[in-house]
Scaffold this motif. Structure first.
Motif, PDB file in Angstrom:
ATOM      1  N   VAL A   1      -1.887  -0.609   9.741  1.00 49.71           N
ATOM      2  CA  VAL A   1      -0.741  -1.275  10.361  1.00 49.71           C
ATOM      3  C   VAL A   1      -0.382  -2.555   9.605  1.00 49.71           C
ATOM      4  O   VAL A   1       0.806  -2.824   9.348  1.00 49.71           O
ATOM      5  N   ILE A   2      -1.370  -3.354   9.254  1.00 51.43           N
ATOM      6  CA  ILE A   2      -1.075  -4.603   8.536  1.00 51.43           C
ATOM      7  C   ILE A   2      -0.527  -4.317   7.149  1.00 51.43           C
ATOM      8  O   ILE A   2       0.325  -5.072   6.631  1.00 51.43           O
ATOM      9  N   THR A   3      -0.979  -3.234   6.519  1.00 53.41           N
ATOM     10  CA  THR A   3      -0.412  -2.856   5.218  1.00 53.41           C
ATOM     11  C   THR A   3       1.078  -2.557   5.352  1.00 53.41           C
ATOM     12  O   THR A   3       1.901  -2.987   4.524  1.00 53.41           O
ATOM     13  N   LEU A   4       1.451  -1.809   6.394  1.00 52.77           N
ATOM     14  CA  LEU A   4       2.871  -1.546   6.646  1.00 52.77           C
ATOM     15  C   LEU A   4       3.631  -2.854   6.907  1.00 52.77           C
ATOM     16  O   LEU A   4       4.754  -3.052   6.416  1.00 52.77           O
ATOM     17  N   TYR A   5       3.012  -3.733   7.685  1.00 52.91           N
ATOM     18  CA  TYR A   5       3.643  -5.018   7.998  1.00 52.91           C
ATOM     19  C   TYR A   5       3.897  -5.830   6.729  1.00 52.91           C
ATOM     20  O   TYR A   5       4.994  -6.392   6.542  1.00 52.91           O
ATOM     21  N   LEU A   6       2.915  -5.888   5.853  1.00 49.57           N
ATOM     22  CA  LEU A   6       3.071  -6.673   4.625  1.00 49.57           C
ATOM     23  C   LEU A   6       4.209  -6.134   3.766  1.00 49.57           C
ATOM     24  O   LEU A   6       4.969  -6.912   3.171  1.00 49.57           O
ATOM     25  N   GLN A   7       4.337  -4.807   3.708  1.00 50.90           N
ATOM     26  CA  GLN A   7       5.350  -4.240   2.819  1.00 50.90           C
ATOM     27  C   GLN A   7       6.730  -4.136   3.481  1.00 50.90           C
ATOM     28  O   GLN A   7       7.750  -4.379   2.839  1.00 50.90           O
ATOM     29  N   GLN A   8       6.778  -3.800   4.767  1.00 52.72           N
ATOM     30  CA  GLN A   8       8.070  -3.558   5.401  1.00 52.72           C
ATOM     31  C   GLN A   8       8.668  -4.800   6.043  1.00 52.72           C
ATOM     32  O   GLN A   8       9.897  -4.879   6.194  1.00 52.72           O
ATOM     33  N   VAL A   9       7.825  -5.753   6.431  1.00 56.64           N
ATOM     34  CA  VAL A   9       8.339  -6.966   7.074  1.00 56.64           C
ATOM     35  C   VAL A   9       8.306  -8.151   6.110  1.00 56.64           C
ATOM     36  O   VAL A   9       9.297  -8.875   5.969  1.00 56.64           O
ATOM     37  N   GLN A  10       7.175  -8.359   5.449  1.00 55.27           N
ATOM     38  CA  GLN A  10       7.059  -9.490   4.521  1.00 55.27           C
ATOM     39  C   GLN A  10       7.445  -9.122   3.095  1.00 55.27           C
ATOM     40  O   GLN A  10       7.461  -9.974   2.208  1.00 55.27           O
ATOM     41  N   HIS A  11       7.728  -7.849   2.850  1.00 57.31           N
ATOM     42  CA  HIS A  11       8.256  -7.365   1.571  1.00 57.31           C
ATOM     43  C   HIS A  11       7.323  -7.649   0.398  1.00 57.31           C
ATOM     44  O   HIS A  11       7.762  -8.008  -0.697  1.00 57.31           O
ATOM     45  N   PHE A  12       6.014  -7.451   0.620  1.00 59.22           N
ATOM     46  CA  PHE A  12       5.052  -7.519  -0.476  1.00 59.22           C
ATOM     47  C   PHE A  12       5.206  -6.263  -1.334  1.00 59.22           C
ATOM     48  O   PHE A  12       5.518  -5.185  -0.835  1.00 59.22           O
ATOM     49  N   SER A  13       4.965  -6.403  -2.624  1.00 57.36           N
ATOM     50  CA  SER A  13       4.907  -5.235  -3.502  1.00 57.36           C
ATOM     51  C   SER A  13       3.582  -4.511  -3.271  1.00 57.36           C
ATOM     52  O   SER A  13       2.651  -5.072  -2.674  1.00 57.36           O
ATOM     53  N   PRO A  14       3.452  -3.261  -3.746  1.00 57.49           N
ATOM     54  CA  PRO A  14       2.166  -2.563  -3.585  1.00 57.49           C
ATOM     55  C   PRO A  14       0.992  -3.336  -4.187  1.00 57.49           C
ATOM     56  O   PRO A  14      -0.083  -3.399  -3.588  1.00 57.49           O
ATOM     57  N   LEU A  15       1.179  -3.928  -5.356  1.00 60.14           N
ATOM     58  CA  LEU A  15       0.093  -4.683  -5.975  1.00 60.14           C
ATOM     59  C   LEU A  15      -0.226  -5.943  -5.179  1.00 60.14           C
ATOM     60  O   LEU A  15      -1.398  -6.293  -4.981  1.00 60.14           O
ATOM     61  N   GLN A  16       0.798  -6.635  -4.696  1.00 60.66           N
ATOM     62  CA  GLN A  16       0.570  -7.824  -3.868  1.00 60.66           C
ATOM     63  C   GLN A  16      -0.162  -7.447  -2.573  1.00 60.66           C
ATOM     64  O   GLN A  16      -1.043  -8.178  -2.116  1.00 60.66           O
ATOM     65  N   THR A  17       0.193  -6.284  -2.001  1.00 65.38           N
ATOM     66  CA  THR A  17      -0.467  -5.842  -0.777  1.00 65.38           C
ATOM     67  C   THR A  17      -1.936  -5.554  -1.023  1.00 65.38           C
ATOM     68  O   THR A  17      -2.806  -5.942  -0.237  1.00 65.38           O
ATOM     69  N   GLY A  18      -2.226  -4.852  -2.127  1.00 64.81           N
ATOM     70  CA  GLY A  18      -3.614  -4.568  -2.451  1.00 64.81           C
ATOM     71  C   GLY A  18      -4.423  -5.831  -2.653  1.00 64.81           C
ATOM     72  O   GLY A  18      -5.545  -5.968  -2.156  1.00 64.81           O
ATOM     73  N   THR A  19      -3.849  -6.779  -3.368  1.00 71.43           N
ATOM     74  CA  THR A  19      -4.540  -8.048  -3.623  1.00 71.43           C
ATOM     75  C   THR A  19      -4.724  -8.835  -2.328  1.00 71.43           C
ATOM     76  O   THR A  19      -5.750  -9.503  -2.139  1.00 71.43           O
ATOM     77  N   ALA A  20      -3.759  -8.741  -1.432  1.00 74.07           N
ATOM     78  CA  ALA A  20      -3.825  -9.494  -0.182  1.00 74.07           C
ATOM     79  C   ALA A  20      -5.018  -9.088   0.681  1.00 74.07           C
ATOM     80  O   ALA A  20      -5.504  -9.883   1.493  1.00 74.07           O
ATOM     81  N   TRP A  21      -5.522  -7.851   0.505  1.00 74.99           N
ATOM     82  CA  TRP A  21      -6.622  -7.364   1.327  1.00 74.99           C
ATOM     83  C   TRP A  21      -8.003  -7.738   0.779  1.00 74.99           C
ATOM     84  O   TRP A  21      -9.022  -7.328   1.348  1.00 74.99           O
ATOM     85  N   LEU A  22      -8.063  -8.495  -0.295  1.00 73.03           N
ATOM     86  CA  LEU A  22      -9.365  -8.863  -0.867  1.00 73.03           C
ATOM     87  C   LEU A  22     -10.265  -9.616   0.118  1.00 73.03           C
ATOM     88  O   LEU A  22     -11.485  -9.435   0.091  1.00 73.03           O
ATOM     89  N   PRO A  23      -9.732 -10.478   1.005  1.00 73.59           N
ATOM     90  CA  PRO A  23     -10.624 -11.110   1.989  1.00 73.59           C
ATOM     91  C   PRO A  23     -11.361 -10.108   2.868  1.00 73.59           C
ATOM     92  O   PRO A  23     -12.494 -10.358   3.276  1.00 73.59           O
ATOM     93  N   PHE A  24     -10.745  -8.975   3.173  1.00 72.07           N
ATOM     94  CA  PHE A  24     -11.420  -7.940   3.953  1.00 72.07           C
ATOM     95  C   PHE A  24     -12.639  -7.418   3.206  1.00 72.07           C
ATOM     96  O   PHE A  24     -13.735  -7.271   3.783  1.00 72.07           O
ATOM     97  N   ALA A  25     -12.476  -7.142   1.914  1.00 74.09           N
ATOM     98  CA  ALA A  25     -13.601  -6.650   1.117  1.00 74.09           C
ATOM     99  C   ALA A  25     -14.708  -7.693   1.030  1.00 74.09           C
ATOM    100  O   ALA A  25     -15.899  -7.356   1.091  1.00 74.09           O
ATOM    101  N   ALA A  26     -14.323  -8.967   0.897  1.00 72.92           N
ATOM    102  CA  ALA A  26     -15.330 -10.028   0.846  1.00 72.92           C
ATOM    103  C   ALA A  26     -16.121 -10.093   2.145  1.00 72.92           C
ATOM    104  O   ALA A  26     -17.354 -10.228   2.148  1.00 72.92           O
ATOM    105  N   GLY A  27     -15.430  -9.983   3.280  1.00 73.13           N
ATOM    106  CA  GLY A  27     -16.115  -9.982   4.568  1.00 73.13           C
ATOM    107  C   GLY A  27     -17.011  -8.776   4.734  1.00 73.13           C
ATOM    108  O   GLY A  27     -18.120  -8.881   5.284  1.00 73.13           O
ATOM    109  N   LEU A  28     -16.582  -7.620   4.238  1.00 74.81           N
ATOM    110  CA  LEU A  28     -17.381  -6.404   4.334  1.00 74.81           C
ATOM    111  C   LEU A  28     -18.675  -6.538   3.542  1.00 74.81           C
ATOM    112  O   LEU A  28     -19.755  -6.171   4.013  1.00 74.81           O
TER     113      LEU A  28
END
Length: 359
Positions: free
Chosen positions: A162-189
């Motif tokens: 859902v947040i991936t859709l939000y980043l791209q459809q509402v905040q208009h992130f590019s696919p690469l920007q969206t992927g990079t934006a999720w790095l904090p999730f990987a760090a927490g994992l």
């Protein structure tokens, strides 16, 4: 394989921690590579990239420990019934989200799913070599781990979508920007997977899994307050980190609850059931949250809003539902998993051999 290869508790915990950390690393690589492929080539390349990855895994499997070959046979009918039932269930939920609760096709699919899964359970109970030995569910701790994993996977993975859709459809992130934006999730994992084994030496799986589920619930609820202009660094990134931290803690605690103290010949199926519960939870989470988001966005009250506001409203409601499912996962973990930490060094052997009754 980890459960049967390493009999010493400390070594096994370390192996599981590294295994969980590799999951986080894989997410990082996948997010970045997926963004690059989508931006530079085409989104279909995210499927083609699995071919060289699969070949690398096949090549690397030469180094795996060779175990004695068993005499079991594939339960083809059980696999067909179980897979058919779950496909029908997920497809029914998807259609409910798209076409409403009165959709005839969805109702038919739901009925078919229930029938197939009931036949599956009946057949497994009578089979001499079942795909899923139902006796594994006789231990409340292990059955609770499977059920908790299913709900735990619904929240984080559904929120991820859902947040991936939000980043791209509402905040208009590019696919690469969206992927990079999720790095904090990987760090927490990675942090959660690395911290969990040390916590599990002091605390029971019940409390570590509950903590993980509650952290994930808090993150999902945090996400649910998104608007069209929500800030990334002040809102999204911290919630992503907490979501990954909770998921990492929960995964390791539930893995220990499911595969520790199980007969070696059943370790494979015990682990496979946990992984299956996670994958089913992911599928159901995507279907349920996407359906909720689509239904809320299409409500008459939202049709007069700007597209971004209507989408944010739908996504926020779906994320609130994810938080509720994760609270349910926490309650399930708290009431079903072991209440005492397993402090023994040798954690192999029959299930329950070193476990006191759950209080």
């Amino acid at each position: 394989m980890i459960a049967t290869t390493f009999s010493d508790r400390k070594t096994r915990d370390t192996a599981l921690s590294l295994y969980g950390a590799m999951s986080g690393l894989g997410i990082v690589v996948g997010l970045l590579l997926g963004g690059v492929l989508t931006d530079v080539l085409d989104w279909r390349w995210v499927f083609f990239i699995n071919v060289p990855i699969g070949l690398l895994v096949l090549w690397g499997s030469r180094t795996l420990v060779t175990a004695d070959r068993g005499r079991g046979r594939l339960d083809t009918l059980g696999a067909t019934l179980g897979t058919g039932g779950m496909v029908a269930l997920v497809y029914a939920i998807t259609r409910f989200g798209e076409d409403g609760l009165t959709d005839p096709a969805a109702l038919l699919l739901l009925g078919g799913a229930v029938a197939l899964l009931l036949v599956f359970v009946t057949f497994q109970a009578r089979s001499s070599s079942p795909l899923v030995p139902l006796a594994l569910f006789g231990d409340r701790n292990r059955a609770g781990a499977y059920a908790t994993m299913l709900l735990l996977a619904v929240g984080p993975m559904g929120s991820f979508y859902v947040i991936t859709l939000y980043l791209q459809q509402v905040q208009h992130f590019s696919p690469l920007q969206t992927g990079t934006a999720w790095l904090p999730f990987a760090a927490g994992l990675v942090l959660g997977a690395g911290t969990a084994p040390r916590l599990l030496l002091r605390l029971a799986p019940r409390f570590v899994a509950t903590l993980g589920a509650l952290l994930s619930a808090a993150a999902a609820f945090w996400f649910s307050t998104i608007t069209v202009d929500t800030g990334y660094w002040t809102h999204l990134a911290p919630a992503m980190f907490v979501l990954g931290l909770g998921f990492g803690l929960g995964i390791l605690a539930l893995t220990q609850a499911a595969v520790y103290r199980v007969d070696p010949d059943k370790a494979g199926i015990a682990s496979a059931l946990l992984n299956s519960a996670q994958q089913i939870g992911v599928a159901l989470g995507l279907a349920i949250l996407a359906g909720i988001a689509a239904s809320v966005t299409a409500q008459p009250g939202n049709t007069v809003l700007a597209a971004g506001e209507a989408l944010a409203s739908g996504y926020g409601t779906a994320l609130a539902a994810a938080a509720g499912l994760l609270v349910a996962a926490a309650a399930l973990a708290l009431t079903t998993l072991d209440a005492r930490p397993n402090t023994s060094q040798d954690v192999s052997g029959p299930a329950g051999a070193e476990t006191e009754p759950v209080s």
